[in-house]
Design a protein around this motif. Structure first.
Motif, short mmCIF file in Angstrom:
data_model
loop_
_atom_site.label_atom_id
_atom_site.label_comp_id
_atom_site.label_asym_id
_atom_site.label_seq_id
_atom_site.Cartn_x
_atom_site.Cartn_y
_atom_site.Cartn_z
N PRO A 239 0.81 -1.24 0.00
CA PRO A 239 0.00 0.00 0.00
C PRO A 239 0.84 1.27 0.00
CG PRO A 239 -0.13 -1.12 2.13
CD PRO A 239 0.54 -2.06 1.19
N LEU A 240 1.99 1.25 0.65
CA LEU A 240 2.85 2.43 0.63
C LEU A 240 3.35 2.72 -0.78
CD1 LEU A 240 4.96 1.98 3.90
CD2 LEU A 240 3.27 3.76 3.43
N SER A 272 -4.95 3.52 2.16
CA SER A 272 -4.82 4.01 3.53
C SER A 272 -5.71 3.20 4.47
CB SER A 272 -5.18 5.49 3.61
OG SER A 272 -4.32 6.27 2.81
N GLU A 273 -6.90 2.87 4.00
CA GLU A 273 -7.79 2.03 4.80
C GLU A 273 -7.21 0.64 5.00
OE1 GLU A 273 -10.96 1.25 7.18
OE2 GLU A 273 -10.40 3.17 6.28
N ASN A 274 -6.58 0.10 3.95
CA ASN A 274 -5.93 -1.21 4.08
C ASN A 274 -4.81 -1.16 5.12
OD1 ASN A 274 -7.58 -2.37 2.16
ND2 ASN A 274 -6.15 -2.03 0.48
N MET A 275 -4.01 -0.10 5.06
CA MET A 275 -2.93 0.03 6.04
C MET A 275 -3.49 0.17 7.45
SD MET A 275 -0.12 2.52 4.24
CE MET A 275 0.78 2.56 5.79
N LYS A 276 -4.54 0.92 7.61
CA LYS A 276 -5.15 1.09 8.93
C LYS A 276 -5.65 -0.25 9.46
CE LYS A 276 -8.88 3.55 11.33
NZ LYS A 276 -9.50 2.33 11.86
N LEU A 283 -1.94 -4.60 16.10
CA LEU A 283 -2.10 -4.18 17.48
C LEU A 283 -2.93 -5.18 18.28
CD1 LEU A 283 -2.67 -0.32 17.05
CD2 LEU A 283 -0.63 -1.48 17.91
N TRP A 284 -3.93 -5.78 17.62
CA TRP A 284 -4.74 -6.81 18.25
C TRP A 284 -3.87 -8.00 18.62
CZ3 TRP A 284 -8.88 -8.63 20.57
CH2 TRP A 284 -10.06 -7.87 20.58
N LEU A 285 -3.02 -8.43 17.69
CA LEU A 285 -2.14 -9.56 17.96
C LEU A 285 -1.18 -9.25 19.10
CD1 LEU A 285 -1.28 -10.84 14.37
CD2 LEU A 285 -2.65 -12.00 16.09
N ALA A 286 -0.62 -8.04 19.09
CA ALA A 286 0.29 -7.66 20.17
C ALA A 286 -0.44 -7.60 21.51
CB ALA A 286 0.93 -6.31 19.85
N ARG A 402 -6.26 -9.71 -1.69
CA ARG A 402 -5.97 -8.28 -1.59
C ARG A 402 -7.13 -7.46 -2.14
NH1 ARG A 402 -1.75 -5.58 -0.33
NH2 ARG A 402 -0.43 -7.42 -0.29
N GLU A 403 -7.72 -7.92 -3.23
CA GLU A 403 -8.84 -7.18 -3.81
C GLU A 403 -10.03 -7.13 -2.86
OE1 GLU A 403 -9.62 -9.08 -7.47
OE2 GLU A 403 -7.99 -8.11 -8.57
N SER A 404 -10.22 -8.20 -2.07
CA SER A 404 -11.35 -8.24 -1.15
C SER A 404 -11.06 -7.52 0.16
CB SER A 404 -11.73 -9.69 -0.84
OG SER A 404 -10.66 -10.36 -0.20
N GLY A 405 -9.83 -7.01 0.30
CA GLY A 405 -9.48 -6.29 1.51
C GLY A 405 -8.94 -7.17 2.61
N SER A 406 -8.55 -8.39 2.28
CA SER A 406 -8.03 -9.31 3.29
C SER A 406 -6.57 -9.01 3.58
CB SER A 406 -8.18 -10.75 2.80
OG SER A 406 -7.54 -11.64 3.69
N SER A 407 -6.23 -8.99 4.88
CA SER A 407 -4.85 -8.77 5.28
C SER A 407 -4.15 -10.07 5.65
CB SER A 407 -4.81 -7.81 6.48
OG SER A 407 -5.45 -8.41 7.60
N GLY A 408 -4.90 -11.16 5.76
CA GLY A 408 -4.29 -12.42 6.16
C GLY A 408 -4.07 -12.53 7.65
N LEU A 409 -4.70 -11.67 8.45
CA LEU A 409 -4.52 -11.69 9.90
C LEU A 409 -5.79 -12.05 10.66
CD1 LEU A 409 -2.35 -8.47 10.40
CD2 LEU A 409 -1.60 -10.83 10.70
#
Length: 442
Positions: A239-240, A272-276, A283-286, A402-409
């Motif tokens: 995304p960057l 930006s929404e994907n990065m957020k 942060l949830w995992l941490a 990625r197209e569906s907005g999945s981060s894999g987390l």
């Protein structure tokens, strides 16, 4: 003219346009010419193992060097052959019966002291017996000789006992020194090394096993950390790169072309929404690593029903329903349960086609545990992918994910939540048929 036209087309494509003047999404190469990581953990581990095997096969043979203590032990064992047999017998007994170090030390020193007493008693009795057989009476000279001889013999026995006790202590403490030397060779760059097994049936064997188990955990933690940093940087780099590409496109062409302006702003907002979302999930995992459960008794059916009602209000393209036992109560963290259910429903929505998409939630209580299932008729998951879907940043279909907005987390977080509460999560899936996730809480 043709040369100028070609240059213009090249500039346009570099700035985000195709040859027809239409804007295209810029493709930004990773910094330094690096290519994205395409190998998986299993391949890397196989390569590491192969390199280690090659090194071990080519390692030169090193002759064992005996220490001064070991040479002295060998000499004493030859000179005191009967005692050597006794020592070997004691060692065989120690190996057969599991005794602690304290018990072994007690047995050894009791045996040495007993041999000294027996030897001294045999000498005194043999001397008195010889005196009786000769018919001589006890004289002052005889008693003087007996006292001097006994003193010398006691001194010899004390020295012999000290030597045997010292050798016994060296034998007992030898494995500890080997463990210490081996641990000094292990560092953060050599976490694959392990402490050699100890040839004893006592606390040292247990200590060795515990140290190796701790090293296994440390190695796995280091590998997870390395993979996590690598995966996180890779996920955030995409995304960057897109944002940087569109920002450059806006700088050069966006002021004069409203179409490029709208497309760039939309793309920047999307990435930006994907990065957020990625940062929030990280942060949830941490947070889960140091999370304190806030357990309370609540009705599970009502809690899940609230989640389902919320999705029905904002998602009319999927048929989402809830069935099961309405009286099931649970003593757990309500917020974490809600987060786990939302994660599974979000996952089902992403990979289930709209309109004809059906998502069914069910709650049952059987065999002393509560089971919550989320089933869909979506695209399904292959057998190979099912073994990895709970890993961080893993996507079955990289492009579609990625197209569906999945981060894999999401599934990683869900699994961490369930295991934190003492439950387990499983999946049943078939490509083209759908998937069914089951959460069992005990």
């Amino acid at each position: 003219m043709s040369g100028n036209t070609d240059d213009k087309q090249i500039d346009a494509q570099a700035d985000g346009e195709n040859g027809n003047g239409d804007a295209v999404e810029p493709v930004v190469e990773p910094a330094g010419g690096a290519t994205p990581r395409v190998g998986d953990d299993e391949k890397r581990e196989a390569v590491k193992q192969t390199i280690a095997e090659i090194k071990s096969e080519n390692a030169p043979m090193v002759k064992k060097k005996y220490t001064a203590v070991e040479i002295t032990l060998i000499v004493v064992a030859v000179l005191l052959f009967p005692l050597t047999l006794i020592v070997l017998g004691v060692r065989a007994l120690f190996k057969k019966f599991r005794l602690g170090i304290t018990a072994k030390t007690t047995v050894v020193f009791t045996l040495v002291f007993g041999l000294m007493i027996i030897g001294y008693s045999v000498f005194v009795l043999a001397s008195i017996n010889k005196l009786v057989e000769s018919g001589e009476g006890l004289t002052a000279a005889y008693m003087h000789r007996l006292i001097i001889t006994s003193s010398v013999l006691v001194a010899v026995f004390i020295v012999l006992g000290a030597v045997l006790g010292g050798f016994s202590s060296q034998y007992m403490i030898g494995p500890v020194r080997k463990i210490t030397r081996r641990i000094k060779e292990i560092s953060d760059e050599n976490l694959s090394a392990r402490v050699d097994a100890v040839d004893s049936q006592d606390e040292l064997t247990e200590l060795t096993d515990q140290i190796n188990a701790m090293l296994d955990s440390l190695q796995q933690a280091f590998e997870r950390q390395e993979n996590f940093v690598s995966d996180a940087s890779h996920e955030l780099k995409t995304p960057l790169s897109v944002i940087a590409g569109y920002a450059n496109l806006l700088r050069r062409w966006g002021k004069d072309d409203p179409k490029i302006l709208d497309e760039s702003v939309e793309a920047i907002a999307r990435e930006s929404e994907n990065m957020k979302r990625i940062v929030d999930q990280l942060l949830w995992l941490a947070k889960l690593g140091n999370f304190t459960l806030n357990n309370s008794v609540f009705n599970l059916y009502e809690t899940v029903e609230d989640v389902v009602d919320g999705y029905k209000m904002v998602n009319a393209k999927h048929d989402i329903s809830l069935t099961g036992d309405v009286s099931v109560t649970l003593n757990a963290d309500k917020n974490l349960i809600t987060e786990a259910v939302r994660t599974l429903v979000d996952n089902a929505i992403k990979y289930t086609p709209p309109q004809a998409g059906v998502i069914k939630l069910n709650i049952t209580k059987t065999d002393g545990h509560v089971e919550l299932s989320v089933a869909d008729n979506g695209i399904g998951i292959s057998k190979d992918d099912q073994a990895h879907i709970f890993e961080r940043f893993y996507r079955c279909d990289k492009v579609r994910g990625r197209e569906s907005g999945s981060s894999g987390l999401g599934l990683t977080i869900c699994k961490s939540i369930v295991e934190m509460m003492g439950g387990k999560i499983t999946v049943e899936s078939e490509l083209g048929v759908g998937s069914k996730f089951k959460i069992a809480l005990y």
